[in-house]
Write a protein that holds these residues in place. Structure first.
Motif, short mmCIF file in Angstrom:
data_model
loop_
_atom_site.label_atom_id
_atom_site.label_comp_id
_atom_site.label_asym_id
_atom_site.label_seq_id
_atom_site.Cartn_x
_atom_site.Cartn_y
_atom_site.Cartn_z
N ASN A 8 44.31 36.11 42.64
CA ASN A 8 44.64 37.35 43.57
C ASN A 8 43.97 38.13 43.60
O ASN A 8 43.29 39.27 44.37
CB ASN A 8 45.88 37.01 44.79
N ASN A 9 43.73 38.63 42.31
CA ASN A 9 43.10 40.08 42.06
C ASN A 9 42.88 39.99 40.93
O ASN A 9 43.55 39.73 39.54
CB ASN A 9 44.62 40.63 42.23
N PRO A 10 41.68 39.61 41.03
CA PRO A 10 40.54 38.28 39.28
C PRO A 10 40.75 40.90 38.21
O PRO A 10 40.17 40.50 37.19
CB PRO A 10 39.27 38.82 39.59
N ASP A 11 40.21 41.31 38.81
CA ASP A 11 40.31 42.53 37.59
C ASP A 11 42.06 43.13 37.13
O ASP A 11 41.62 44.45 36.69
CB ASP A 11 39.82 43.80 39.05
N ILE A 12 42.81 42.68 37.67
CA ILE A 12 44.37 42.64 36.89
C ILE A 12 44.18 42.72 35.55
O ILE A 12 43.85 41.65 35.00
CB ILE A 12 45.64 42.03 37.44
N THR A 13 45.06 43.43 34.88
CA THR A 13 45.31 43.33 33.25
C THR A 13 46.29 42.68 32.79
O THR A 13 47.00 42.52 33.59
CB THR A 13 45.03 44.72 32.57
N PHE A 14 45.97 41.74 31.05
CA PHE A 14 47.39 41.06 31.40
C PHE A 14 48.25 41.66 31.40
O PHE A 14 49.72 41.40 30.99
CB PHE A 14 46.55 40.88 29.47
N GLU A 15 48.64 43.00 30.78
CA GLU A 15 49.70 44.02 30.81
C GLU A 15 49.45 44.20 31.79
O GLU A 15 50.88 43.96 32.20
CB GLU A 15 49.26 45.42 30.60
N GLU A 16 49.54 44.21 33.51
CA GLU A 16 49.81 43.92 34.71
C GLU A 16 50.43 42.65 34.86
O GLU A 16 51.62 42.83 35.64
CB GLU A 16 48.43 44.45 35.65
N ALA A 17 49.51 41.79 34.71
CA ALA A 17 50.15 40.37 35.01
C ALA A 17 51.41 40.28 34.51
O ALA A 17 52.51 39.03 35.38
CB ALA A 17 48.79 39.42 34.80
N PHE A 18 51.47 40.44 33.43
CA PHE A 18 52.50 40.00 32.42
C PHE A 18 53.67 40.92 32.63
O PHE A 18 54.85 40.51 31.48
CB PHE A 18 52.14 38.87 31.37
N GLY A 19 53.30 42.26 32.30
CA GLY A 19 55.03 43.60 32.60
C GLY A 19 54.90 43.37 31.12
O GLY A 19 56.35 44.15 30.56
N GLY A 20 53.79 43.53 30.16
CA GLY A 20 54.30 43.37 28.86
C GLY A 20 54.89 42.38 28.23
O GLY A 20 55.12 42.59 26.85
N ASP A 21 55.01 41.45 28.59
CA ASP A 21 55.78 39.73 27.98
C ASP A 21 54.55 39.53 27.57
O ASP A 21 54.08 38.86 27.80
CB ASP A 21 56.16 39.46 29.56
#
Length: 136
Positions: free
Chosen positions: A4-17
């Protein structure tokens, strides 16, 4: 989330997990190995690593894990022959069990449809071979 959002960072996607991020990245590596026609790794290593991951995914598929089913459909659509064979054998076995339990159970019908969809992906990737003289 990445679809849905290819520009999302891993940090944002996983909330720091970090553990979830590592798991996701491992799955990407396994999927790439399971589809790669050539790698820098020995074939026996690829079969071992991908095979272990595949068996884990198939166990989760049985438990109705949607993420596992998504990854398996990616394997089914373009995996190496040993990957597709394992998926096809498992789906056929699951279907046999579902029919034996009760085809009238709605949950079984849904699972049966998922099995058929996964098998369709495998079958679409099979090479077409014809007996000698059959093309005429």
């Amino acid at each position: 989330m990445f679809a849905n959002n290819p520009d999302i960072t891993f940090e944002e996607a996983f909330g720091g997990d970090v553990a979830q991020q590592k798991l996701y990245q491992s799955i990407l590596v396994y999927m790439a190995l399971g589809k790669a026609r050539k790698t820098h790794f020995a074939g026996i290593y690829v079969q071992s690593v991908v095979g272990n991951n595949l068996h884990s995914l198939l166990r989760h598929w049985s438990a109705d894990d949607r993420d596992a089913r998504f990854v398996l459909s990616n394997y089914a659509a373009g995996g190496l022959p040993f990957v597709q064979q394992a998926i096809a054998e498992t789906m056929l076995g699951l279907m046999e069990g579902l029919v034996a339990c009760s085809i009238r159970n709605i949950a079984n019908l849904t699972d049966m449809g998922d099995c058929i969809d996964t098998l369709e992906l495998v079958f679409r990737r099979l090479p077409l071979t014809f007996p000698a003289g059959a093309r005429e």
